[in-house]
Scaffold this active site. Structure first.
Site, PDB file in Angstrom:
ATOM      1  NE  ARG A  15      -1.091   2.466   2.942  1.00 34.10           N
ATOM      2  CZ  ARG A  15      -0.521   3.555   3.424  1.00 34.10           C
ATOM      3  NH1 ARG A  15      -0.436   4.652   2.698  1.00 34.10           N
ATOM      4  NH2 ARG A  15       0.012   3.567   4.636  1.00 34.10           N
ATOM      5  CG  ASP A  16       3.133   4.315   3.051  1.00 35.50           C
ATOM      6  OD1 ASP A  16       3.014   5.199   2.202  1.00 35.50           O
ATOM      7  OD2 ASP A  16       3.412   4.545   4.246  1.00 35.50           O
ATOM      8  CG  HIS A 208       3.708   4.575   9.239  1.00 30.67           C
ATOM      9  ND1 HIS A 208       3.051   3.577   8.556  1.00 30.67           N
ATOM     10  CD2 HIS A 208       4.015   5.506   8.303  1.00 30.67           C
ATOM     11  CE1 HIS A 208       2.956   3.883   7.278  1.00 30.67           C
ATOM     12  NE2 HIS A 208       3.536   5.059   7.094  1.00 30.67           N
ATOM     13  CG  HIS A 210       7.596   7.513   5.363  1.00 33.22           C
ATOM     14  ND1 HIS A 210       7.367   7.071   4.094  1.00 33.22           N
ATOM     15  CD2 HIS A 210       6.424   7.352   6.021  1.00 33.22           C
ATOM     16  CE1 HIS A 210       6.101   6.671   3.978  1.00 33.22           C
ATOM     17  NE2 HIS A 210       5.507   6.831   5.152  1.00 33.22           N
ATOM     18  CB  CYS A 241       2.554  10.322   1.690  1.00 29.78           C
ATOM     19  SG  CYS A 241       0.888  10.998   1.632  1.00 29.78           S
ATOM     20  CG  ASN A 250       6.720   3.161   4.781  1.00 26.97           C
ATOM     21  OD1 ASN A 250       6.241   3.242   3.667  1.00 26.97           O
ATOM     22  ND2 ASN A 250       6.069   3.523   5.863  1.00 26.97           N
TER      23      ASN A 250
END
Ligand code: HMG
Ligand code: MG
Length: 301
Positions: A15-16, A208, A210, A241, A250
């Protein structure tokens, strides 16, 4: 505080990692194979899709197809982002095990990312959480820009704590604290966590981070020392993002697993299989591998 014995890794690469991939739309089969390889490598929580507007994030438009095609491994949680009721309904139809709502500690970022204020975002999540509860689907809450915002600059830890508290009160079982643009440093991460942990029990918090400035591993170590034991990562360090200019991927799952192994902290992940997966997906995407550990291991898929 003593380091935890076990860390739960939430793999957000599908996803990310993929949402921000420039150029061609990634084929559904590639996403499906990535998820299957990750579950085979021992990842037990995989963020597999995003039920957001395809106009906003075109790379995530095929969430329904992805969830329909993956091999569901027993004991693995396949989750997805749901920004509103429509996303939640689509996610339910696709058969997700868990969903995540996402807000931020910065008004400016919230506007750019989901086109509303923090308050409006929280109000919008209420029916999402209600529907999830009625279907026995756990809801995770993200708070972005916890260590800095690309638009607003510094963020007060109290603001992070306040948004986190609201998401918990609403019914989220866990809050994932996003250093969206990777600007944090260890002391700052600790201070932010201290403020949030005064409002939300630490076992309900996740990191979370990055890795834009190369600080993510150090920041993770710092928060593990504080007792946090859930970490979001992305294989090969993929991602960023689309609504946070300059945000790179990430922290790489491979790098975190290597560090945890060295600390005798279990994660249940097979590092060699994972590294092969990272090499495989970067070849598919035609980009370089963002994991130093994977590069050092030199595994070939
Ligand atoms: P909007 O434009 O304000 O809302 O977007 P809208 O209701 O006017 O909808 C716009 C269009 O999208 C309409 O289509 C809707 O039907 C459609 P049209 O009528 O123009 O044809 N639509 C949808 N379609 C499919 N699924 C839906 C959906 N909702 C509306 N669920 C909205 C508001 C929230 C939808 C939009 O801003 C959006 O989708 N934003 C998502 C942005 C995003 O995904 N960002 C990346 C994820 S967050 C992140 O990466 C940070 C994180 O990793 C943590 C960290 O690192 O900090 C989690
Ligand atoms: Mg993120």
């Amino acid at each position: 505080m003593a380091l935890p014995d076990h860390v739960r890794i939430v793999e957000v690469g599908p996803r990310d990692g993929l949402q921000n991939e420039p150029g061609q739309i990634i084929a559904t089969e590639v996403k499906v194979e990535l998820i299957n390889r990750l579950s085979d490598a021992g990842l037990s929580h995989i963020e597999a899709a995003s039920f957001v507007s395809p106009k906003w994030v075109p790379q995530m438009a095929d969430g329904t197809e992805v969830l329909a095609a993956i091999e569901r491994k027993k004991g693995v949680t396949y989750s997805a982002l749901t920004p509103n009721l429509r996303g939640m309904e689509n996610a339910l139809r696709a058969g997700v095990d868990e969903v995540a709502v996402f807000s931020a500690a910065s008004e400016e970022f919230t506007q750019k990312n989901i086109n509303c204020s923090i308050r409006e975002s929280l109000d919008r999540f209420l029916p999402v959480v209600e529907l999830a509860r009625s279907e026995n689907i756990p809801v995770r809450g993200y708070v972005s820009t916890v260590l800095g915002c690309p638009y607003a600059g510094d963020i007060s830890p109290q603001q992070v704590a306040a948004v986190s508290r609201e998401l918990i009160d609403m019914g989220c079982y866990e809050i994932s604290l996003g250093d969206t643009i990777g600007v944090g440093t260890p002391l700052k991460a600790k201070k932010m966590l201290e403020a949030v942990a005064a409002e939300v029990e630490i076992h309900r918090l996740a990191a979370h981070f990055h890795d834009t400035y190369g600080q993510a591993l150090a920041n993770i170590y710092a928060v593990l020392e504080e007792g946090l034991a859930v970490v979001d990562t992305s294989t090969a360090g993929l991602g960023g993002c689309p609504y946070a200019k300059g945000a790179s991927g990430n922290v790489a799952t491979e790098d975190v697993v290597y560090m945890l192994n060295g600390l005798n902290i279990s994660s249940g992940i097979d590092l060699d299989k994972l590294a092969r997966t990272g090499h495989w997906i970067t070849r598919q995407l035609g980009r370089s591998n963002g994991s130093k550990v994977a590069m050092a291991l030199g595994c070939e898929a």
